[in-house]
Design an enzyme around this catalytic site. Sequence first.
Site, mmCIF file in Angstrom:
data_model
loop_
_atom_site.group_PDB
_atom_site.id
_atom_site.type_symbol
_atom_site.label_atom_id
_atom_site.label_comp_id
_atom_site.label_asym_id
_atom_site.label_seq_id
_atom_site.Cartn_x
_atom_site.Cartn_y
_atom_site.Cartn_z
ATOM 1 N N LYS A 1 0.542 -1.292 0.332
ATOM 2 C CA LYS A 1 -0.179 -0.650 0.275
ATOM 3 C C LYS A 1 0.840 1.183 0.413
ATOM 4 C CE LYS A 1 -0.638 1.363 4.813
ATOM 5 N NZ LYS A 1 -0.515 2.650 4.813
ATOM 6 N N ASN A 2 2.179 1.022 0.795
ATOM 7 C CA ASN A 2 2.903 2.220 1.096
ATOM 8 C C ASN A 2 3.365 2.968 -0.510
ATOM 9 O OD1 ASN A 2 2.250 2.637 3.646
ATOM 10 N ND2 ASN A 2 4.372 2.304 4.384
ATOM 11 N N CYS B 1 -0.837 12.328 14.027
ATOM 12 C CA CYS B 1 -1.858 10.271 14.252
ATOM 13 C C CYS B 1 -0.968 10.236 15.911
ATOM 14 C CB CYS B 1 -0.508 9.630 13.364
ATOM 15 S SG CYS B 1 0.706 9.283 13.802
ATOM 16 N N ARG C 1 3.750 14.482 13.989
ATOM 17 C CA ARG C 1 4.133 14.236 13.103
ATOM 18 C C ARG C 1 3.918 15.055 11.676
ATOM 19 N NH1 ARG C 1 1.732 7.986 10.542
ATOM 20 N NH2 ARG C 1 3.365 8.538 8.598
ATOM 21 N N ASP D 1 7.575 0.384 10.361
ATOM 22 C CA ASP D 1 6.917 -0.527 10.707
ATOM 23 C C ASP D 1 6.812 -1.427 10.997
ATOM 24 O OD1 ASP D 1 5.563 2.040 9.882
ATOM 25 O OD2 ASP D 1 5.439 1.835 7.997
ATOM 26 N N ARG E 1 -6.119 -1.003 6.617
ATOM 27 C CA ARG E 1 -6.134 0.187 6.173
ATOM 28 C C ARG E 1 -4.857 -0.307 5.606
ATOM 29 N NH1 ARG E 1 -3.696 4.053 9.994
ATOM 30 N NH2 ARG E 1 -3.233 4.991 7.121
HETATM 31 C C1 UD1 Z 1 6.265 6.856 5.922
HETATM 32 C C2 UD1 Z 1 4.689 5.868 5.970
HETATM 33 C C3 UD1 Z 1 4.857 5.259 6.954
HETATM 34 C C4 UD1 Z 1 5.894 4.426 7.812
HETATM 35 C C5 UD1 Z 1 6.841 6.468 7.726
HETATM 36 C C6 UD1 Z 1 8.747 6.096 7.902
HETATM 37 C C7 UD1 Z 1 4.230 5.393 3.641
HETATM 38 C C8 UD1 Z 1 2.379 5.991 3.475
HETATM 39 N N1 UD1 Z 1 3.801 6.124 5.600
HETATM 40 O O1 UD1 Z 1 5.554 7.975 6.492
HETATM 41 O O2 UD1 Z 1 4.039 4.044 7.482
HETATM 42 O O3 UD1 Z 1 6.085 4.622 9.387
HETATM 43 O O4 UD1 Z 1 7.576 6.319 6.548
HETATM 44 O O5 UD1 Z 1 8.823 5.141 7.104
HETATM 45 O O6 UD1 Z 1 4.522 5.135 2.860
HETATM 46 N N2 UD1 Z 1 9.504 14.848 9.375
HETATM 47 C C9 UD1 Z 1 9.472 15.653 9.320
HETATM 48 N N3 UD1 Z 1 8.749 16.482 8.520
HETATM 49 C C10 UD1 Z 1 8.288 16.634 7.337
HETATM 50 C C11 UD1 Z 1 8.364 15.249 7.355
HETATM 51 C C12 UD1 Z 1 8.822 14.140 8.478
HETATM 52 O O7 UD1 Z 1 9.719 16.393 10.647
HETATM 53 O O8 UD1 Z 1 8.226 17.274 6.731
HETATM 54 C C13 UD1 Z 1 9.464 13.237 10.089
HETATM 55 C C14 UD1 Z 1 8.472 12.163 10.993
HETATM 56 O O9 UD1 Z 1 8.251 13.055 12.060
HETATM 57 C C15 UD1 Z 1 10.240 11.083 11.333
HETATM 58 C C16 UD1 Z 1 10.725 11.225 10.274
HETATM 59 O O10 UD1 Z 1 10.637 12.193 9.938
HETATM 60 O O11 UD1 Z 1 10.165 11.095 12.674
HETATM 61 C C17 UD1 Z 1 10.304 10.395 9.268
HETATM 62 O O12 UD1 Z 1 9.089 10.100 8.160
HETATM 63 P P1 UD1 Z 1 8.419 9.926 7.057
HETATM 64 O O13 UD1 Z 1 9.211 8.986 6.085
HETATM 65 O O14 UD1 Z 1 8.391 11.416 5.979
HETATM 66 O O15 UD1 Z 1 7.592 9.546 6.650
HETATM 67 P P2 UD1 Z 1 5.715 8.837 6.755
HETATM 68 O O16 UD1 Z 1 6.535 9.089 5.474
HETATM 69 O O17 UD1 Z 1 4.349 10.180 6.774
#
Ligand code: UD1
Length: 437
Positions: A24-25, A118, A123, A307, A399
């Site tokens: 899904k990701n 979340c 996040r 995850d 989900r």
């Molecule tokens: C994606 C995955 C999620 C997984 C995560 C980490 C999808 C749909 N979701 O989430 O299942 O748990 O990667 O492998 O693919 N961060 C910031 N600022 C931002 C964006 C992120 O500080 O603008 C931080 C987050 O809080 C976190 C880290 O960066 O600590 C990594 O997050 P990120 O890789 O962006 O996670 P998602 O893409 O939301």
Amino acid sequence: MMKEIYQVPTSQSLQGDVIISGAKNAVLPLMAATLLCRGISIINNVPQLDDVNTMAEVLRYLGAKVEHQNSSLTIDTRECDGYQAPYHLVTKMRASIYVLGPLLARLGQASVALPGGCAWGPRPVDLHIAGMQALSAKVELSHGNIHAHAGRLQGADFTFSISSVGATVNLLLASVLADGTTRLFNAAIEPEIDNLVDQLNAMGAQIFGKGTSTLVIEGVTELKAATIDAIPDRIEAGTYLIAGAITQGKVTVKQVQPAHLTALIDSLTATGTLICCEDDSITIDAQQRALQPISIKTGPYPLFATDLQPQWMALCVSLTGVSQVTDTIYPDRFQHVAELCRLGANIRVKGNTACIIGTPNLSGAPVKASDLRAGAALILAGLIASDYTEISDIHHLDRGYQNLIGKFATLGATIKRSHHPVATNQAIAAPLLSLCG
Ligand code: UD1
């Protein structure tokens, strides 16, 4: 009132093969990418999951026609001109923010609700926004929405201060139609990003450096529709491998890419299980083996996936010995701890680390899934807890796990989904009133 629950009975050692669905990701960014062209795109190996349905709703809201038949998704964006993704959809799923980049790139404007926090923390999406600004977009935050405008986006250098899957997706989706060259430094290198790069290049994009943390994008003026296969779901595969370990069984996950699961395979091997990888399958054999708990620390790919952290904790909880689980990606991702403790686990959390004193004597209890992977961890623990474990809030599992009951059934576990009465205020009030009266 009724609520749906999973009833998980104590299970024998799981045995057999399970076919893993598409990730899904990976699918969610692939779906967002179709907004970059006007045409009919096809994505194969797409699981039937609530998150996929939510992204389909977002695309339909923007004007696309989306059909999901068997495991193929057909997305027609020929008359897709909407540029607003509203809160009621974005709040259902954070990845809805993936439409920001492509809308801005193709239409020059986007208005996307801020996803908010979340279950395990705030996040933020600051990197997504900073990246769009680096490509010359004007971004305003008001009334809980991100409003972004641009003429044609301008290619630029952008360095991610921390590795972010989502921000890398969004920046790729924006920069492919930008004017000139974009260089993304410290980009995420998760396999789902490679899948997206393959799709974008098949659409006519010019992206170089796939699989590395430096991506170079030569902007083009137009992209065409393409057909792509989503990669296998490494998190689903990992969950069933851990199920094999926790029940001391023998489980083969099929239609997977073993190279995507190296960190988990290494950790499972260190517990004492036997792992055998073939081209597109992985077999775990934990039968009649004395396993020991192993400490892990999550990190960006190829390190241990956050995850899979809750599911790994369920395994450690059930093995005699002391271990630690540290989450460097989401330091607060420990909502499952209290629920595992209801099953008899002994876990203390300090900062971003959980210290676990394992015991094989878990006992079934009613517990609540606080999020998708926390729910998976409770299923795994329920398989070895005595009697029944009843898991509520199971919509979270819908989900991310396609046909969860059927897949566990092929391995010999008879998980049931059933309706359970919930005490309403009236039902609670009545005995209280009679006590008072
Ligand atoms: C994606 C995955 C999620 C997984 C995560 C980490 C999808 C749909 N979701 O989430 O299942 O748990 O990667 O492998 O693919 N961060 C910031 N600022 C931002 C964006 C992120 O500080 O603008 C931080 C987050 O809080 C976190 C880290 O960066 O600590 C990594 O997050 P990120 O890789 O962006 O996670 P998602 O893409 O939301």
